[in-house]
Design a protein around this motif. Structure first.
Motif, PDB file in Angstrom:
ATOM      1  N   LEU A  18       6.111 -32.662 -37.082  1.00  0.00           N
ATOM      2  CA  LEU A  18       5.533 -31.425 -37.574  1.00  0.00           C
ATOM      3  C   LEU A  18       6.545 -30.313 -37.375  1.00  0.00           C
ATOM      4  O   LEU A  18       7.599 -30.539 -36.775  1.00  0.00           O
ATOM      5  N   PHE A  19       6.232 -29.145 -37.894  1.00  0.00           N
ATOM      6  CA  PHE A  19       7.179 -28.028 -37.844  1.00  0.00           C
ATOM      7  C   PHE A  19       6.563 -26.885 -37.055  1.00  0.00           C
ATOM      8  O   PHE A  19       5.424 -26.488 -37.304  1.00  0.00           O
ATOM      9  N   VAL A  20       7.339 -26.361 -36.109  1.00  0.00           N
ATOM     10  CA  VAL A  20       6.887 -25.254 -35.271  1.00  0.00           C
ATOM     11  C   VAL A  20       7.926 -24.144 -35.377  1.00  0.00           C
ATOM     12  O   VAL A  20       9.102 -24.365 -35.060  1.00  0.00           O
ATOM     13  N   ASP A  21       7.500 -23.010 -35.857  1.00  0.00           N
ATOM     14  CA  ASP A  21       8.409 -21.872 -36.072  1.00  0.00           C
ATOM     15  C   ASP A  21       9.634 -22.301 -36.879  1.00  0.00           C
ATOM     16  O   ASP A  21      10.758 -21.880 -36.619  1.00  0.00           O
ATOM     17  N   GLY A  22       9.400 -23.182 -37.845  1.00  0.00           N
ATOM     18  CA  GLY A  22      10.457 -23.628 -38.742  1.00  0.00           C
ATOM     19  C   GLY A  22      11.301 -24.776 -38.226  1.00  0.00           C
ATOM     20  O   GLY A  22      12.177 -25.270 -38.938  1.00  0.00           O
ATOM     21  N   HIS A  23      11.038 -25.228 -36.998  1.00  0.00           N
ATOM     22  CA  HIS A  23      11.820 -26.307 -36.410  1.00  0.00           C
ATOM     23  C   HIS A  23      10.987 -27.584 -36.371  1.00  0.00           C
ATOM     24  O   HIS A  23       9.831 -27.565 -35.948  1.00  0.00           O
ATOM     25  N   ILE A  25       9.635 -30.922 -34.921  1.00  0.00           N
ATOM     26  CA  ILE A  25       9.491 -31.551 -33.609  1.00  0.00           C
ATOM     27  C   ILE A  25       8.788 -32.884 -33.777  1.00  0.00           C
ATOM     28  O   ILE A  25       8.105 -33.125 -34.768  1.00  0.00           O
ATOM     29  N   GLU A  26       8.965 -33.736 -32.809  1.00  0.00           N
ATOM     30  CA  GLU A  26       8.293 -35.031 -32.804  1.00  0.00           C
ATOM     31  C   GLU A  26       7.137 -34.971 -31.821  1.00  0.00           C
ATOM     32  O   GLU A  26       7.251 -34.425 -30.733  1.00  0.00           O
ATOM     33  N   ALA A  27       6.008 -35.528 -32.222  1.00  0.00           N
ATOM     34  CA  ALA A  27       4.833 -35.650 -31.356  1.00  0.00           C
ATOM     35  C   ALA A  27       4.346 -37.089 -31.460  1.00  0.00           C
ATOM     36  O   ALA A  27       4.957 -37.902 -32.147  1.00  0.00           O
ATOM     37  N   ARG A  28       3.276 -37.378 -30.785  1.00  0.00           N
ATOM     38  CA  ARG A  28       2.673 -38.706 -30.863  1.00  0.00           C
ATOM     39  C   ARG A  28       1.327 -38.590 -31.564  1.00  0.00           C
ATOM     40  O   ARG A  28       0.595 -37.610 -31.376  1.00  0.00           O
ATOM     41  N   GLU A  29       1.020 -39.569 -32.389  1.00  0.00           N
ATOM     42  CA  GLU A  29      -0.256 -39.593 -33.090  1.00  0.00           C
ATOM     43  C   GLU A  29      -1.385 -39.406 -32.081  1.00  0.00           C
ATOM     44  O   GLU A  29      -1.415 -40.098 -31.058  1.00  0.00           O
ATOM     45  N   GLY A  30      -2.275 -38.472 -32.337  1.00  0.00           N
ATOM     46  CA  GLY A  30      -3.395 -38.205 -31.437  1.00  0.00           C
ATOM     47  C   GLY A  30      -3.148 -37.071 -30.464  1.00  0.00           C
ATOM     48  O   GLY A  30      -4.073 -36.610 -29.805  1.00  0.00           O
ATOM     49  N   ASP A  31      -1.918 -36.588 -30.368  1.00  0.00           N
ATOM     50  CA  ASP A  31      -1.629 -35.431 -29.505  1.00  0.00           C
ATOM     51  C   ASP A  31      -2.342 -34.198 -30.039  1.00  0.00           C
ATOM     52  O   ASP A  31      -2.462 -34.009 -31.246  1.00  0.00           O
ATOM     53  N   THR A  32      -2.770 -33.322 -29.150  1.00  0.00           N
ATOM     54  CA  THR A  32      -3.183 -31.999 -29.597  1.00  0.00           C
ATOM     55  C   THR A  32      -1.914 -31.187 -29.832  1.00  0.00           C
ATOM     56  O   THR A  32      -0.823 -31.557 -29.377  1.00  0.00           O
ATOM     57  N   LEU A  33      -2.059 -30.058 -30.507  1.00  0.00           N
ATOM     58  CA  LEU A  33      -0.894 -29.185 -30.702  1.00  0.00           C
ATOM     59  C   LEU A  33      -0.342 -28.721 -29.360  1.00  0.00           C
ATOM     60  O   LEU A  33       0.866 -28.620 -29.177  1.00  0.00           O
ATOM     61  N   LEU A  34      -1.221 -28.484 -28.403  1.00  0.00           N
ATOM     62  CA  LEU A  34      -0.783 -28.033 -27.078  1.00  0.00           C
ATOM     63  C   LEU A  34       0.111 -29.084 -26.415  1.00  0.00           C
ATOM     64  O   LEU A  34       1.174 -28.769 -25.881  1.00  0.00           O
ATOM     65  N   ALA A  83      -2.586 -32.583 -33.713  1.00  0.00           N
ATOM     66  CA  ALA A  83      -1.363 -32.454 -34.508  1.00  0.00           C
ATOM     67  C   ALA A  83      -1.416 -33.457 -35.662  1.00  0.00           C
ATOM     68  O   ALA A  83      -1.813 -34.608 -35.472  1.00  0.00           O
ATOM     69  N   GLN A  84      -1.032 -32.968 -36.835  1.00  0.00           N
ATOM     70  CA  GLN A  84      -1.024 -33.810 -38.034  1.00  0.00           C
ATOM     71  C   GLN A  84       0.403 -33.885 -38.575  1.00  0.00           C
ATOM     72  O   GLN A  84       1.138 -32.893 -38.511  1.00  0.00           O
ATOM     73  N   PRO A  85       0.789 -35.031 -39.144  1.00  0.00           N
ATOM     74  CA  PRO A  85       2.131 -35.140 -39.720  1.00  0.00           C
ATOM     75  C   PRO A  85       2.359 -34.065 -40.781  1.00  0.00           C
ATOM     76  O   PRO A  85       1.495 -33.806 -41.614  1.00  0.00           O
ATOM     77  N   GLY A  86       3.504 -33.405 -40.709  1.00  0.00           N
ATOM     78  CA  GLY A  86       3.873 -32.386 -41.688  1.00  0.00           C
ATOM     79  C   GLY A  86       3.240 -31.025 -41.467  1.00  0.00           C
ATOM     80  O   GLY A  86       3.522 -30.075 -42.207  1.00  0.00           O
ATOM     81  N   MET A  87       2.394 -30.895 -40.463  1.00  0.00           N
ATOM     82  CA  MET A  87       1.740 -29.622 -40.156  1.00  0.00           C
ATOM     83  C   MET A  87       2.802 -28.552 -39.919  1.00  0.00           C
ATOM     84  O   MET A  87       3.850 -28.828 -39.354  1.00  0.00           O
ATOM     85  N   ARG A  88       2.537 -27.327 -40.349  1.00  0.00           N
ATOM     86  CA  ARG A  88       3.483 -26.215 -40.174  1.00  0.00           C
ATOM     87  C   ARG A  88       2.796 -25.121 -39.375  1.00  0.00           C
ATOM     88  O   ARG A  88       1.844 -24.505 -39.847  1.00  0.00           O
ATOM     89  N   ILE A  89       3.290 -24.889 -38.143  1.00  0.00           N
ATOM     90  CA  ILE A  89       2.680 -23.984 -37.179  1.00  0.00           C
ATOM     91  C   ILE A  89       3.654 -22.861 -36.839  1.00  0.00           C
ATOM     92  O   ILE A  89       4.866 -23.074 -36.782  1.00  0.00           O
TER      93      ILE A  89
END
Length: 100
Positions: A18-23, A25-34, A83-89
């Motif tokens: 997903l993208f955070v402030d334009g960058h 990042i990698e997360a794991r499926e099922g993670d919250t954004l936090l 968190a969802q794949p491709g989400m932009r935060i």
């Protein structure tokens, strides 16, 4: 900058991006954004009123300390949004807050 959270279990869940402030990042499926953010950094955002660092407080959707925004302007609680794949935060002050 050290991460505030350290993953100790479920390290083999599928990776998502997903993208955070334009960058990206990698997360794991099922993670919250936090979780996705605090396994990468030591703060979630800066407070919109006094610029102090914020990292969430209650971690269960009650305290309203972990707000983040989609790039479209939707306000989300990072601790209760998956968190969802491709989400932009965005985590920084955003123009629509300045007009409140």
């Amino acid at each position: 900058m050290p991460a505030l959270f350290r993953r100790v279990a479920e390290k083999d869940r599928k990776a998502i991006h997903l993208f955070v402030d334009g960058h990206e990042i990698e997360a794991r499926e099922g993670d919250t954004l936090l979780v996705a953010l605090l396994t990468r950094t030591d703060r979630l955002r800066h407070n919109e009123f006094d610029a102090s660092p914020r990292a969430g407080f209650c971690l269960m959707g009650a305290c309203q300390d972990c707000w983040v925004w989609t790039e479209a302007g939707e306000q989300l609680r990072a601790c209760s949004t998956t968190a969802q794949p491709g989400m932009r935060i965005t985590t920084t002050e955003v123009p629509w807050l300045m007009n409140r």
